[in-house]
Design an enzyme around this catalytic site. Structure first.
Site, mmCIF file in Angstrom:
data_model
loop_
_atom_site.group_PDB
_atom_site.id
_atom_site.type_symbol
_atom_site.label_atom_id
_atom_site.label_comp_id
_atom_site.label_asym_id
_atom_site.label_seq_id
_atom_site.Cartn_x
_atom_site.Cartn_y
_atom_site.Cartn_z
ATOM 1 N N LEU A 1 12.360 44.636 -10.520
ATOM 2 C CA LEU A 1 12.042 45.600 -11.575
ATOM 3 C C LEU A 1 10.905 45.095 -12.462
ATOM 4 O O LEU A 1 10.674 43.895 -12.580
ATOM 5 C CB LEU A 1 13.279 45.903 -12.420
ATOM 6 C CG LEU A 1 13.987 44.767 -13.181
ATOM 7 C CD1 LEU A 1 13.246 44.329 -14.420
ATOM 8 C CD2 LEU A 1 15.383 45.217 -13.544
ATOM 9 N N ASN B 1 5.526 38.001 -6.256
ATOM 10 C CA ASN B 1 4.957 37.788 -7.595
ATOM 11 C C ASN B 1 3.667 36.971 -7.530
ATOM 12 O O ASN B 1 2.709 37.251 -8.261
ATOM 13 C CB ASN B 1 5.971 37.101 -8.513
ATOM 14 C CG ASN B 1 6.884 38.127 -9.179
ATOM 15 O OD1 ASN B 1 6.777 39.320 -8.911
ATOM 16 N ND2 ASN B 1 7.787 37.677 -10.030
ATOM 17 N N PHE C 1 -2.627 46.901 -9.549
ATOM 18 C CA PHE C 1 -2.922 45.532 -9.989
ATOM 19 C C PHE C 1 -4.392 45.153 -9.808
ATOM 20 O O PHE C 1 -4.730 44.001 -9.691
ATOM 21 C CB PHE C 1 -1.996 44.517 -9.300
ATOM 22 C CG PHE C 1 -0.634 44.509 -9.919
ATOM 23 C CD1 PHE C 1 -0.257 43.486 -10.770
ATOM 24 C CD2 PHE C 1 0.248 45.547 -9.687
ATOM 25 C CE1 PHE C 1 0.988 43.495 -11.377
ATOM 26 C CE2 PHE C 1 1.491 45.567 -10.295
ATOM 27 C CZ PHE C 1 1.861 44.545 -11.129
ATOM 28 N N GLY D 1 0.834 37.792 -18.250
ATOM 29 C CA GLY D 1 1.783 37.000 -19.043
ATOM 30 C C GLY D 1 3.179 37.437 -18.671
ATOM 31 O O GLY D 1 3.428 37.872 -17.537
ATOM 32 N N CYS E 1 7.862 36.458 -16.000
ATOM 33 C CA CYS E 1 7.982 36.245 -14.553
ATOM 34 C C CYS E 1 6.752 35.636 -13.902
ATOM 35 O O CYS E 1 6.850 34.569 -13.290
ATOM 36 C CB CYS E 1 8.322 37.567 -13.873
ATOM 37 S SG CYS E 1 9.998 38.087 -14.242
ATOM 38 N N ARG F 1 7.638 36.911 -24.157
ATOM 39 C CA ARG F 1 7.572 35.667 -23.386
ATOM 40 C C ARG F 1 6.214 35.559 -22.680
ATOM 41 O O ARG F 1 5.802 36.468 -21.976
ATOM 42 C CB ARG F 1 8.717 35.607 -22.370
ATOM 43 C CG ARG F 1 10.068 35.398 -23.037
ATOM 44 C CD ARG F 1 11.208 35.388 -22.049
ATOM 45 N NE ARG F 1 11.532 36.706 -21.569
ATOM 46 C CZ ARG F 1 12.581 36.976 -20.771
ATOM 47 N NH1 ARG F 1 13.370 35.986 -20.388
ATOM 48 N NH2 ARG F 1 12.825 38.206 -20.367
#
Ligand SMILES: NC(=O)c1ccc[n+]([C@@H]2O[C@H](COP(=O)([O-])OP(=O)(O)OC[C@H]3O[C@@H](n4cnc5c(N)ncnc54)[C@H](O)[C@@H]3O)[C@@H](O)[C@H]2O)c1
Length: 450
Positions: A147, A204, A245, A253, A256, A323
């Site tokens: 997600l 990722n 992307f 940032g 993840c 984060r």
């Protein structure tokens, strides 16, 4: 209706755990969610949502009757067979994933043949095998989560794919997890545990690579007079590349990408393999966050005593997650250059308060822009596109805007009186000042220019 639906256990009620709990409840399952932070459990039990995620408030309220929040493991183990582990796996100082919370949870699960550990936390490949070796009586299924914060509920309910890794002996538990996701209609990828773990990390790392790639292309575009928006549009229509992307900005940032890229690099390194490409991805990302400071200095000269307004603080829109947000690095760099930093974010102000020492937080964008020598658009919140930029220009000491996400309408800002500069395209005010020189620059590399 929850009659007949299996009760689900969730451990860790953060972004992934709370969304997982809420969405399984939406699918009709009773859910017992356990977290060790008592205030979080109390707030959730009172019906207060602890994170900002579109649609989550309403979904939790709709399914309150099926959701139990607790700090205790006992009730969860008593009622649930399938236990989704969603605890955080932050980076250690060395860049490896910190598995201490995962280990703590595994230590609490009984090897009684009645429970299945379903790992949703992102863990290095090999983690499942190590847990299976230590705890042979505990069935283990890897089910990594994909997600995106800001659209987490939507992503859970409409997944591109669900990856389910189970090794020999755990086929039955793997089938049980697959059955939970079947109503959602996404592709279900059945594989072994190590491959499932790698799919998550590789996905990722690939997305982060795409971001760093387009950021480098943007930087070259600035040198040769090309427009990265046009370049990305032309590239993205190639089905082998795709447009997702391919948006340049001030670097990735969040909780993840930075940690997962680093964890994959370290995982490879620990086996003796040097993952060279990821070193470059990380370095480009770090440098990208600083380019805005160079752009400001190029326009303003020394930044000492200059008032710079940051518009947006969260690492992306539609979340209050701070984060690894680019705003943190940017604010610190600007302060390091002697600038006075003011900021506004529509939802992340509470989360940002303790992280941004010395930054003045304002309660509206116009208040942040009051008397500012420059503004930087950091997070592409829709509110900023709708701002009255003419009024904003009137409030600033110097109407200068660096658009760190290429989000705003350059022409609109210029007609409102701004000097506007984006990422990877010629600054719009330069374009206005000389259309003919643009044509020349676009066809002539900088090194060949007179
Ligand atoms: N946030 C995302 O967008 C995202 C997306 C995909 C995967 N992931 C992965 O999912 C995992 C969780 O991420 P997150 O963002 O939800 O983290 P988070 O920090 O928001 O939530 C983790 C929760 O676990 C709780 N916790 C810690 N130890 C516990 C224990 N022993 N028992 C019960 N609860 C405990 C914490 O109190 C916290 O509420 C991580 O491995 C992350 O990499 C996150």
């Amino acid at each position: 209706m929850s009659e007949g639906k299996e009760t689900i256990g969730v451990i860790g009620a953060g972004w992934v755990g709370l969304v997982t709990a809420s969405c399984f409840a939406e699918l009709g399952h009773p859910v017992v969610a356990r977290d060790i932070v008592a205030e979080k459990v109390e707030a959730l039990s009172r019906g207060e949502t602890t994170i900002h995620e579109p649609g989550l408030d309403e979904q939790l309220a709709r399914n309150a009757g099926r959701l139990t929040f607790t700090t205790e493991m006992g009730e969860l183990l008593e009622r649930a067979r399938l236990i989704f582990v969603c605890v955080d796996t932050p980076p250690t100082r060395s860049g490896d994933a910190d598995l201490s919370r995962v280990r703590a949870v595994v230590g609490e699960l009984p090897e009684d043949g009645n429970h299945v550990l379903v790992m949703k936390s992102t863990v290095p490949a090999g983690t499942g095998e190590a847990i299976r070796r230590d705890r042979p009586g505990l069935a283990y299924v890897s089910c990594p989560e994909f997600l995106k914060e800001g659209s987490a509920v939507e992503d859970f309910m409409h997944p591109d794919r669900v990856v389910i890794g189970a090794d020999a002996g755990d086929e039955g538990p793997g089938d049980a997890v697959a059955a939970l996701y079947e109503p959602l209609g996404g592709a279900i990828v059945r594989t072994d545990v190590a491959s499932a773990e790698m799919i998550k990390l590789a996905s990722n790392a690939f997305l982060a690579t795409k971001i760093s790639f387009v950021n480098e292309i943007a930087n070259v575009c600035e040198e040769v007079g090309a427009d990265v928006g046009e370049v990305a549009r032309g590239m993205g229509l190639d089905q082998r590349i795709g447009s997702a992307f391919l948006r340049p900005g001030i670097g990735y940032g969040g909780s993840c990408f930075p940690k997962d890229v680093s964890a994959l690099k370290m995982l490879a390194g620990n086996t003796g393999y040097h993952f060279q490409l990821l070193n470059a991805v990380i370095e480009v990302n770090e440098l990208q966050k600083r380019r805005v400071v160079q752009k400001l200095a190029g326009r303003l000269g020394s930044l000492v005593g200059k008032r710079v307004a940051l518009l947006g603080l969260a690492f992306k829109p539609q979340t209050d997650d701070m984060r690894e947000a680019s705003s943190l690095v940017l604010a610190a760099r600007l302060q390091g250059e002697g600038a006075e930093v003011v900021a506004y974010d529509p939802v992340a102000m509470d989360a940002a308060r303790d992280l941004l020492e010395g930054v003045e937080l304002c309660d509206s964008p116009l208040a942040a822009l009051e008397g500012a020598d420059a503004a930087v658009l950091v997070t592409e919140w829709p509110e900023f596109a709708a701002l009255d930029w003419r009024a904003a220009a009137g409030r600033m000491a110097q109407p200068l805007l660096i658009d760190g996400r290429n989000f705003l309408d350059a022409e609109e800002l210029i007609s409102a009186g701004f000097q506007y500069e984006g990422i990877g395209r010629q600054s719009a005010d330069d374009r206005h000042s000389s259309a003919s020189s643009v044509a020349r620059v676009q066809s002539t590399p900088r090194s060949l220019r007179p």
